[in-house]
Enzyme design. Structure first.
Site, PDB file in Angstrom:
ATOM      1  N   HIS A   1       0.855  -1.196   0.000  1.00 50.06           N
ATOM      2  CA  HIS A   1       0.000   0.000   0.000  1.00 50.06           C
ATOM      3  C   HIS A   1       0.882   1.234   0.000  1.00 50.06           C
ATOM      4  O   HIS A   1       1.947   1.240   0.616  1.00 50.06           O
ATOM      5  CB  HIS A   1      -0.881   0.019   1.266  1.00 50.06           C
ATOM      6  CG  HIS A   1      -2.059   0.932   1.148  1.00 50.06           C
ATOM      7  ND1 HIS A   1      -1.968   2.279   1.382  1.00 50.06           N
ATOM      8  CD2 HIS A   1      -3.337   0.698   0.785  1.00 50.06           C
ATOM      9  CE1 HIS A   1      -3.159   2.841   1.201  1.00 50.06           C
ATOM     10  NE2 HIS A   1      -4.007   1.891   0.835  1.00 50.06           N
TER      11      HIS A   1
ATOM     12  N   ASP B   1      -7.960  -5.353   0.076  1.00 47.90           N
ATOM     13  CA  ASP B   1      -8.437  -6.222  -1.008  1.00 47.90           C
ATOM     14  C   ASP B   1      -8.068  -7.684  -0.829  1.00 47.90           C
ATOM     15  O   ASP B   1      -8.548  -8.531  -1.578  1.00 47.90           O
ATOM     16  CB  ASP B   1      -7.864  -5.717  -2.339  1.00 47.90           C
ATOM     17  CG  ASP B   1      -8.448  -4.357  -2.693  1.00 47.90           C
ATOM     18  OD1 ASP B   1      -7.673  -3.397  -2.844  1.00 47.90           O
ATOM     19  OD2 ASP B   1      -9.686  -4.269  -2.762  1.00 47.90           O
TER      20      ASP B   1
HETATM   21  C1  SDX Z   1      -6.314   0.094  -2.774  1.00 50.35           C
HETATM   22  O1  SDX Z   1      -4.480   4.564  -1.967  1.00 50.35           O
HETATM   23  C2  SDX Z   1      -5.440   3.964  -1.301  1.00 50.35           C
HETATM   24  O2  SDX Z   1      -5.771   4.341  -0.264  1.00 50.35           O
HETATM   25  C3  SDX Z   1      -6.051   2.772  -2.042  1.00 50.35           C
HETATM   26  C4  SDX Z   1      -7.047   1.937  -1.251  1.00 50.35           C
HETATM   27  C5  SDX Z   1      -8.323   2.708  -0.967  1.00 50.35           C
HETATM   28  O3  SDX Z   1      -9.036   2.295  -0.052  1.00 50.35           O
HETATM   29  O4  SDX Z   1      -8.636   3.631  -1.781  1.00 50.35           O
HETATM   30  O5  SDX Z   1      -6.450   1.498  -0.042  1.00 50.35           O
HETATM   31  C6  SDX Z   1      -7.451   0.719  -2.074  1.00 50.35           C
HETATM   32  O6  SDX Z   1      -6.053   0.458  -3.897  1.00 50.35           O
HETATM   33  C7  SDX Z   1      -5.454  -0.916  -2.040  1.00 50.35           C
HETATM   34  C8  SDX Z   1      -4.245  -1.407  -2.895  1.00 50.35           C
HETATM   35  C9  SDX Z   1      -4.751  -2.489  -3.841  1.00 50.35           C
HETATM   36  N1  SDX Z   1      -3.722  -2.851  -4.809  1.00 50.35           N
HETATM   37  C10 SDX Z   1      -3.082  -4.045  -4.763  1.00 50.35           C
HETATM   38  O7  SDX Z   1      -3.240  -4.864  -3.866  1.00 50.35           O
HETATM   39  C11 SDX Z   1      -2.147  -4.307  -5.943  1.00 50.35           C
HETATM   40  C12 SDX Z   1      -0.810  -4.844  -5.429  1.00 50.35           C
HETATM   41  N2  SDX Z   1      -0.136  -3.769  -4.685  1.00 50.35           N
HETATM   42  C13 SDX Z   1       0.877  -3.023  -5.447  1.00 50.35           C
HETATM   43  O8  SDX Z   1       0.549  -2.813  -6.797  1.00 50.35           O
HETATM   44  C14 SDX Z   1       1.367  -1.798  -4.652  1.00 50.35           C
HETATM   45  O9  SDX Z   1       1.615  -2.207  -3.372  1.00 50.35           O
HETATM   46  C15 SDX Z   1       0.527  -0.543  -4.608  1.00 50.35           C
HETATM   47  C16 SDX Z   1       0.086  -0.098  -5.960  1.00 50.35           C
HETATM   48  C17 SDX Z   1      -0.674  -0.738  -3.762  1.00 50.35           C
HETATM   49  C18 SDX Z   1       1.395   0.551  -3.985  1.00 50.35           C
HETATM   50  O10 SDX Z   1       2.383   0.848  -4.925  1.00 50.35           O
HETATM   51  P1  SDX Z   1       3.667   1.672  -4.510  1.00 50.35           P
HETATM   52  O11 SDX Z   1       3.338   2.719  -3.508  1.00 50.35           O
HETATM   53  O12 SDX Z   1       4.372   2.081  -5.754  1.00 50.35           O
HETATM   54  O13 SDX Z   1       4.496   0.517  -3.764  1.00 50.35           O
HETATM   55  P2  SDX Z   1       5.719   0.804  -2.872  1.00 50.35           P
HETATM   56  O14 SDX Z   1       6.413   2.054  -3.262  1.00 50.35           O
HETATM   57  O15 SDX Z   1       5.273   0.646  -1.459  1.00 50.35           O
HETATM   58  O16 SDX Z   1       6.669  -0.429  -3.266  1.00 50.35           O
HETATM   59  C19 SDX Z   1       7.872  -0.601  -2.529  1.00 50.35           C
HETATM   60  C20 SDX Z   1       8.497  -1.854  -3.080  1.00 50.35           C
HETATM   61  C21 SDX Z   1       8.774  -1.807  -4.594  1.00 50.35           C
HETATM   62  O17 SDX Z   1       9.869  -2.671  -4.815  1.00 50.35           O
HETATM   63  P3  SDX Z   1      11.353  -1.983  -4.901  1.00 50.35           P
HETATM   64  O18 SDX Z   1      11.315  -1.057  -6.076  1.00 50.35           O
HETATM   65  O19 SDX Z   1      11.562  -1.262  -3.573  1.00 50.35           O
HETATM   66  O20 SDX Z   1      12.293  -3.169  -5.095  1.00 50.35           O
HETATM   67  O21 SDX Z   1       7.613  -2.977  -2.885  1.00 50.35           O
HETATM   68  C22 SDX Z   1       7.316  -3.560  -4.139  1.00 50.35           C
HETATM   69  C23 SDX Z   1       7.553  -2.487  -5.181  1.00 50.35           C
HETATM   70  O22 SDX Z   1       7.842  -3.106  -6.434  1.00 50.35           O
HETATM   71  N3  SDX Z   1       5.904  -3.927  -4.066  1.00 50.35           N
HETATM   72  C24 SDX Z   1       5.431  -5.150  -4.315  1.00 50.35           C
HETATM   73  C25 SDX Z   1       4.051  -5.081  -4.085  1.00 50.35           C
HETATM   74  N4  SDX Z   1       3.718  -3.824  -3.719  1.00 50.35           N
HETATM   75  C26 SDX Z   1       4.868  -3.111  -3.710  1.00 50.35           C
HETATM   76  N5  SDX Z   1       6.063  -6.284  -4.702  1.00 50.35           N
HETATM   77  C27 SDX Z   1       5.249  -7.369  -4.864  1.00 50.35           C
HETATM   78  N6  SDX Z   1       3.927  -7.386  -4.652  1.00 50.35           N
HETATM   79  C28 SDX Z   1       3.295  -6.260  -4.277  1.00 50.35           C
HETATM   80  N7  SDX Z   1       1.973  -6.267  -4.082  1.00 50.35           N
END
Ligand code: SDX
Length: 432
Positions: free
Chosen positions: A309, A367
């Site tokens: 998140h 989710d």
């Molecule tokens: C919702 O914003 C809100 O409030 C949204 C929400 C709401 O109520 O409106 O809470 C609802 O959208 C919840 C999120 C649902 N999405 C998912 O579950 C999809 C999977 N999650 C990822 O796509 C991701 O975690 C995000 C999109 C949610 C957040 O993206 P960020 O902010 O770009 O992630 P980050 O900067 O925290 O990532 C840090 C690291 C990165 O790796 P590095 O570059 O440091 O090596 O963590 C990795 C990311 O690649 N990473 C993941 C991951 N999420 C982040 N790796 C694997 N699986 C994941 N799910």
């Protein structure tokens, strides 16, 4: 919001400095007010995805990502999920205070009496393929409400803003249920004024003219809790979309349709559907370690859906409540073993002990478990994000109202850093 101090920014190699007010809110980090930055230093700030940027002042929802705290108008989400209901939470989000009994009854009756849609809305559905994704239908039909309420387009009139809010909160579930029935080839079910918001939604989803349909109190309570948990969440992508569209003075129905479109993405509200797809593709718990390895391989571009998140770097409090609700609903439905829940719990256990996820503070989000409950309730995965949109409509509407009523609000217009071609003269095609 108070101004407590300032930050001074100076440009290396020049004698230019700028003092920016440091603003303090009720909770959370202070913010540097950079509105005069360009005027004083001739520079912009750069923050793709707005991860470190406050786009507005708001009094509606607060998230502490490090502590895993979510407050709606100051009330913790776990207390509201336990003791409130969705209509009361709608009132709280819109007006800022918990209603007394008379206010709640009036609000509930007001929403109930706006649940029907214009009979001609049915004609829109004939243009859609039966296998159209229901979120595509939601984008189209909710946006088209603007064509039916041209009398209610003076967004500067508080009374008309309030009617638009009632209409959206009340009609979005009706349209959502119509999208579901259209896909099934079953007749649309009219709303019922004698049912609660959640029960009415379930009745419109599941009733058929051939027999009475009694809404299960277990499913009614589960649906109501899912709606409460998804109602609002600060300036997430879809809410920011609604605010940006609304800042131009666009019709509120069009703004909410824009929010629905943004929510559809798998990185946002589409994740609940993607979680079920992911668990289905993995198949059995013994295949989870291989999948986790794939996720950790950056080249695979595979994400663990329902994890991570932008704000929460701890457990999403909604995920905790959703997990508890999952056990309750499955238990009360007599579903002894749900392989998907076993898979999800095993995946959570593995991920929370794996350095890749721990070091990146990746925890289950809202989710991760919601889809398992919805599936147990007999709702198809294609409807999961639609249900998220039904719930989030009150959040979008409340944030839209707050923005319109903010005297300092102006049209949203981010800037950029330009790295394209420098200015150059046109060359005739014969000379290229
Ligand atoms: C919702 O914003 C809100 O409030 C949204 C929400 C709401 O109520 O409106 O809470 C609802 O959208 C919840 C999120 C649902 N999405 C998912 O579950 C999809 C999977 N999650 C990822 O796509 C991701 O975690 C995000 C999109 C949610 C957040 O993206 P960020 O902010 O770009 O992630 P980050 O900067 O925290 O990532 C840090 C690291 C990165 O790796 P590095 O570059 O440091 O090596 O963590 C990795 C990311 O690649 N990473 C993941 C991951 N999420 C982040 N790796 C694997 N699986 C994941 N799910």
């Amino acid at each position: 919001m108070s101004q407590s101090a300032s930050i001074t920014i100076s440009l290396d190699g020049s004698n230019k400095t700028a003092a920016m007010p440091l603003l303090t809110g009720t909770l959370g980090p202070q913010v540097a007010d950079i509105r005069k930055l360009y005027g004083q230093l001739g520079i912009f700030t750069y923050d793709p995805g707005y991860g470190e940027t406050a786009s507005c002042e708001s009094k509606i929802t607060y998230i502490d990502g490090d502590e895993g705290v979510l407050l709606y108008r100051g009330y913790p989400i776990d207390q509201l999920a336990e003791s409130s209901d969705f209509i009361e939470v709608c009132y709280l989000l819109m007006y800022g205070e918990l209603p007394d009994a008379a206010q709640l009854a009036k609000f509930r009756a007001g929403v109930t009496r706006h649940t029907m849609v214009h009979e001609q809305i049915r004609n829109f559905f004939n243009g859609f393929r039966r296998d159209a994704h229901p979120m595509a239908i939601m984008c189209g039909v909710v946006g088209a409400l603007a064509a039916f309420y041209h009398d209610n387009l003076d967004i500067n009139d508080a009374h008309q803003r309030e009617i638009a809010a009632y209409r959206l909160i009340a009609k979005v579930p009706t349209i959502a249920a119509m999208a579901y029935k259209y896909a099934l080839g079953q007749p649309f079910v009219y709303p019922r004024n004698d049912l609660s918001y959640a029960a009415n939604f379930l009745h419109m989803l599941n009733a058929v003219p051939a027999e009475d349909y009694k809404v299960s109190p277990v499913l009614e309570r589960a649906m109501d809790r899912i709606l409460v948990l998804h109602a609002d969440h600060e300036q997430n992508a879809s809410t920011s979309t609604v605010r940006l569209a609304g800042s131009t003075g666009a019709n509120p129905f069009a703004c909410i349709a824009a929010g629905i479109a943004a929510l559809w993405g798998p990185a946002h509200g589409g994740a609940n559907e993607a979680v079920l797809k992911m668990l289905g593709e993995i198949g059995t718990p013994d295949k989870i370690p291989a999948f986790i390895e794939q996720v950790k391989d950056k080249n695979s571009n595979v994400k663990l859906m329902g994890f991570g998140h932008r704000v929460y770097k701890n457990f999403d409090p909604r995920a905790k409540i959703m997990k508890e609700t999952c056990h309750e609903v499955l238990g009360e439905l007599g579903i002894k073993d749900e392989p998907l829940l076993d898979m999800a719990m095993e995946m959570e256990r593995i991920a929370l002990t794996d350095e890749y996820f721990v070091s990146r503070k990746l925890y289950p989000n809202v989710d991760f478990y919601s889809g398992i409950i919805l599936k147990a309730m007999g709702i198809p995965t294609s409807m999961f994000t639609v249900i998220f949109a039904v719930a989030r409509t009150v959040g979008w509407v409340s944030q839209w109202k707050e923005m319109i009523e903010d005297p300092s609000q102006r049209i949203g217009r981010p800037r950029q850093i330009y790295t394209g071609a420098p200015s150059r003269d046109y060359v005739d095609v014969a000379k290229r």
